[in-house]
Design an enzyme around this catalytic site. Sequence first.
Site, PDB file in Angstrom:
ATOM      1  N   ASP A 254     -10.579  -4.930  44.642  1.00  0.00           N
ATOM      2  CA  ASP A 254     -11.107  -4.754  45.999  1.00  0.00           C
ATOM      3  C   ASP A 254     -11.030  -3.287  46.420  1.00  0.00           C
ATOM      4  OD1 ASP A 254     -11.339  -7.485  46.168  1.00  0.00           O
ATOM      5  OD2 ASP A 254      -9.930  -7.707  47.834  1.00  0.00           O
TER       6      ASP A 254
ATOM      7  N   ASP B 156     -15.377 -16.351  45.566  1.00  0.00           N
ATOM      8  CA  ASP B 156     -14.165 -15.662  45.130  1.00  0.00           C
ATOM      9  C   ASP B 156     -13.423 -16.512  44.090  1.00  0.00           C
ATOM     10  OD1 ASP B 156     -12.298 -13.622  45.114  1.00  0.00           O
ATOM     11  OD2 ASP B 156     -12.078 -13.557  47.294  1.00  0.00           O
TER      12      ASP B 156
END
Length: 437
Positions: free
Chosen positions: A218, A157
Amino acid sequence: MWSACVLFLAFSSAALALDNGLMRTPPMGWLAWERFRCDIDCQNDPYNCISEQLFMDMADRLSEDGWKELGYVYVNIDDCWSSKDRDAQGRLQPDPKRFPRGIPHLAQYVHDRGLKLGIYGDMGTLTCGGYPGTTLDKIETDAQTFADWGIDMLKLDGCYSNSSYQEQGYPMMSKALNATGRPIGYSCSWPAYQGGLPPKVNYTLLGQICNLWRNYDDIQDSWDSVMGIVDWFFDNQDALQPAAAPGQWNDPDMLIIGDFSLSLDQSRAQMALWSIMAAPLFMSNDLRTISSAARSVLQNKAVISINQDPLGIQGRRLLKEKSGIQVFQRPLSKGASALVFFSRRSDMPYRYTTSLKTLGYQPGVFEVFDVFSEQRLPELKDSTQFTVSINPSGVVMWYIYPAADRWKEAEFEGFSKKLIGPKFHRHANEVDAPLVL
Ligand SMILES: *[C@@H]1O[C@H](CO)[C@@H](O)[C@H](O)[C@H]1NC(C)=O
Ligand SMILES: *[C@@H]1O[C@H](CO)[C@@H](O)[C@H](O)[C@H]1NC(C)=O
Ligand SMILES: *[C@@H]1O[C@H](CO)[C@@H](O)[C@H](O)[C@H]1NC(C)=O
């Protein structure tokens, strides 16, 4: 015409793809984040918290409920697995209460079931959830720790960093993973933190260092979220579509089929559009309690086989009609293709009339297999007008094959038999007249 051009681009970038031999077709499996987030309250919510038990439960389900055989082999940990502190040697370590037997034990458990284990890190000072990140000086240590543990895939990430840090860190991690000698699939969130588009994002470079990458926001458990992602990916298809090839995939994020928000039609739509996009298929749902309807969408062999087509060419949106109907196409191996008719309407099933010729198909006769009704349809000439009935927020998806000669005919029979076995049957009627499907 575009498909020949795309074919060339796909091959030319594939030649330079990340050379770890992994993910020649889009990876498939299960990922914790969307459904289980950062629930670390094992005291009060032991069944749903991020713990070794959750991943062992999902490994059991993947291996016992028919998922593994279809290709869903990754069991992936996301954020909030680690301790808040590194160990005395500066290595990441799991939370001792929630992963009491350690990650190597979990990896063994997963491998014993014929599955692969993925883990999560962050190219920055902290993970998004506030756990230790991988700073530049820790890249080699973390890569080696993951390899020592028997990890098969890393999602890296990009919280708590900046663009110059990411520009150094993501390629460094790719090198460090390679240097461990263990093949570890590499998912880079880098482009999602840089707006997802050129010139800020260099997809040539990403294809050389990552197996897959998150381009955009997301996913959340809502149809609006799915639609936001679909619109962004297809509005930007000229930039994104050529980046995909065997070993290197755009990742529109997890499948939320089997969770709380999607109807059956919307579930089929997500599955169909993710397969047109050649997207990784990571489910984020509860496989212990999933409904049989959601399972049948996720386990549909025809849509999986389209997703996993070995050419690895990402599809495109062909048409956006004023009526709210959109048409998508993906070229497949052996001259086949997939078509998706998608309705953005909210009134009633819409009867959409077109022909394969209108959609750009060459003159000829085509075999058509309807993916979600699992039926072979009557042969179709390119010029034949046909009508499909598309439910609101639903899809009709076709696998299409040119019926030019006996050899190809035999191939098609093989495809449909493999997919639906004894349910296979042939419609005898020949069609020239307008056709309703
Ligand atoms: C590392 O990279 C080399 C050259 O690109 C490749 O041949 C090798 O298979 C890679 N090894 C791993 C473990 O990814
Ligand atoms: C990016 O982050 C690094 C590490 O925290 C820092 O040293 C550097 O100054 C930052 N660069 C910019 C442009 O903010
Ligand atoms: C993108 O990356 C490739 C491969 O590293 C490089 O050759 C190319 O010059 C880069 N393109 C731009 C616009 O920076």
